[in-house]
Design an enzyme around this catalytic site. Structure first.
Site, PDB file in Angstrom:
ATOM      1  N   ASP A  98      25.979  30.360 -35.569  1.00 49.18           N
ATOM      2  CA  ASP A  98      25.965  31.450 -36.549  1.00 49.18           C
ATOM      3  C   ASP A  98      25.555  32.778 -35.919  1.00 49.18           C
ATOM      4  O   ASP A  98      24.392  32.984 -35.600  1.00 49.18           O
ATOM      5  CB  ASP A  98      25.014  31.106 -37.703  1.00 49.18           C
ATOM      6  CG  ASP A  98      25.075  32.135 -38.832  1.00 49.18           C
ATOM      7  OD1 ASP A  98      26.010  32.969 -38.837  1.00 49.18           O
ATOM      8  OD2 ASP A  98      24.191  32.106 -39.706  1.00 49.18           O
ATOM      9  N   ASP A 273      31.482  37.918 -37.833  1.00 53.26           N
ATOM     10  CA  ASP A 273      30.522  36.888 -38.241  1.00 53.26           C
ATOM     11  C   ASP A 273      31.106  35.479 -38.171  1.00 53.26           C
ATOM     12  O   ASP A 273      32.019  35.152 -38.934  1.00 53.26           O
ATOM     13  CB  ASP A 273      30.078  37.202 -39.688  1.00 53.26           C
ATOM     14  CG  ASP A 273      29.069  36.187 -40.215  1.00 53.26           C
ATOM     15  OD1 ASP A 273      28.313  35.620 -39.412  1.00 53.26           O
ATOM     16  OD2 ASP A 273      29.042  35.977 -41.447  1.00 53.26           O
TER      17      ASP A 273
END
Ligand SMILES: *[C@@H]1O[C@H](CO)[C@@H](O)[C@H](O)[C@H]1NC(C)=O
Ligand SMILES: *[C@@H]1O[C@H](CO)[C@@H](O)[C@H](O)[C@H]1NC(C)=O
Ligand SMILES: *[C@@H]1O[C@H](CO)[C@@H](O)[C@H](O)[C@H]1NC(C)=O
Ligand SMILES: *[C@@H]1O[C@H](CO)[C@@H](O)[C@H](O)[C@H]1NC(C)=O
Ligand SMILES: *[C@@H]1O[C@H](CO)[C@@H](O)[C@H](O)[C@H]1NC(C)=O
Length: 401
Positions: A98, A273
């Site tokens: 992440d 992201d």
């Protein structure tokens, strides 16, 4: 249901033995241009995904509000994970990659096995009602980070919604995002920070390679200290982190988007992201995209859907970033049809991966280039020079979807 597809993770890295040796032999010299590669495993999760579009939107809204530094990673369909060792001897945990959060934590599925290297800092990691430890972390079998902060979930985790879900998160975002996440620390150094501080890599740079979920290519990898030049075609083009808040808190960039030759989003700030599945754009840009494509909103997936005739007429989307244009082809704008059931869709439908942020542009975080973008373009996260790089790959124009 689509069967969960497990592509095994290869963790061999011959160069690393050399790197760790030279790092300890020359404690005050930074190893020249050293990199470390972590192979990723990819798995299609067909369990517990109710509405990926809604989860993506909840994530961007949390990021926009900066209400919480740790947010739910919603890239929950195509799950890219890395196996990370914690403790000595190491227990391996499968962690979700992440770039939109920065704390590394474990304990969502597999309990923390404490060893002599485990040190309870006394801090509380509130996000998963956990305690903060420092411990030895091992990448592959031979790249060792000492004294890495690790959150340990004790009570709850949203990751456990699926069978064999990840054990936690490998937080690859900027260190500022850790501010206020642990009760007794101002900031918590990330794994990338520690690799650099402990001279295991020569620059604080992370390269991320993903392949399209439907390509059957399991060569996803993280490269710490640089990027893998063999994965890209052409050059890496860098842009500085945007100055616009709150996108500048994350891996934020400025970009404009055109559909064919119509501008649908004027240059504005947003983020790159890995923790988001789709590509989210401000609601006004989304409305323009919907009317240009003629798509309709599907109620069950909350994604746009088009007919095969409309698909044949689809134009490319052009993302202009730092004067360079990245073309997202029609095939790259659709969800892999072979994986429709994994998002709650029907087999014969065609779903678009462009979704709405739920708020109009001008928010300071008007788009998220999530996994569906990053499987077409290699991305580079450069802490040392405060910039993000992008490059084309062999999958940029692939028609795997
Ligand atoms: C270990 O990490 C903690 C938290 O990042 C830091 O406060 C401490 O100084 C570090 N200790 C050593 C010995 O490096
Ligand atoms: C994260 O997921 C959990 C469980 O699904 C949910 O209760 C929580 O509200 C989510 N947090 C955010 C910020 O979306
Ligand atoms: C991926 O593998 C599946 C199952 O083996 C196969 O049906 C599919 O055609 C493959 N896809 C590609 C793009 O090679
Ligand atoms: C870099 O990518 C190439 C091409 O996919 C691959 O063969 C190689 O193993 C990668 N390098 C490392 C260090 O993993
Ligand atoms: C993708 O295709 C376009 C033309 O459709 C071409 O201009 C571009 O160079 C191709 N990109 C890559 C990375 O192959």
């Amino acid at each position: 249901m689509v069967p969960s597809r497990s592509l095994s993770c290869i963790l061999a890295l011959p160069a690393l033995a050399f790197l760790s040796l030279s790092a300890s032999a020359l404690p005050h010299a930074r190893v020249a241009s050293s990199t470390a590669t972590l192979k990723l495993a990819v798995r299609i999760n067909s369990y517990g995904i109710k509405n990926v579009a809604a989860a993506d939107r909840a994530r961007i809204q949390t990021l926009q509000a900066r209400g919480s530094s740790s947010v739910n990673a919603t890239n929950a369909v195509t799950i890219y994970t890395a196996d990370i060792g914690v403790g000595s001897p190491a227990t391996y945990y499968t962690l979700l990659v992440d770039t939109g959060s920065s704390n590394t934590w474990i304990g969502a599925n597999k309990a923390y096995q404490k060893t002599s290297t485990s040190h309870d800092t006394g801090g509380i990691f509130a996000y998963v009602l956990g305690e903060e430890y420092t411990d030895t972390v091992t990448f592959n079998s031979d790249l060792v980070i000492d004294n890495q902060s690790i959150g340990v979930a004790t009570a709850f985790s949203y990751l456990t919604s699926g069978l064999d879900g990840p054990d936690g998160i490998l937080g690859l975002g900027p260190v500022d995002l850790t501010q206020g996440t642990v009760s007794n620390a101002y900031e918590v150094p990330t794994v990338t920070d520690n690799l650099y501080a402990q001279r295991k890599i020569s620059s604080e740079v992370l390269g991320v390679f993903f392949a399209p979920a439907s390509s059957n290519d399991s060569s996803g990898e993280l490269t710490f200290g640089g990027y893998n030049a063999s994965k890209i075609t052409g050059d890496v083009n860098y842009v500085p982190i945007t100055s616009t808040s709150p996108a500048n808190t994350y891996w934020g960039i400025d970009q404009s988007i055109s559909y064919g030759d119509t501008v649908i989003l004027d240059e504005t700030a947003g983020i790159v992201d890995t923790g988001t599945t789709f590509i989210l754009i401000a609601s006004d840009a989304f409305d323009k995209y919907q009317s240009a494509t003629g798509a309709t909103l599907d109620e069950s997936t909350e994604l746009l859907t088009i007919t095969s005739e409309q698909y044949d007429q689809l134009s490319s989307l052009y993302f202009t970033i730092g004067g360079v244009t990245y073309e997202l082809t029609p095939n790259a704008q659709i969800w892999p049809r072979s994986l429709n059931s994994a998002i709650g869709g029907t087999t014969d439908s065609i779903y678009l991966v462009i979704s709405s942020t739920g708020s109009s542009s001008g928010s300071g975080l008007d788009f998220t280039n999530g996994y569906c973008f990053l499987e077409r373009f290699y991305s580079v996260y450069d802490t040392t020079n405060s910039r993000v790089g992008l490059a084309t790959t062999e999958y940029t124009n692939a028609t795997t979807n």
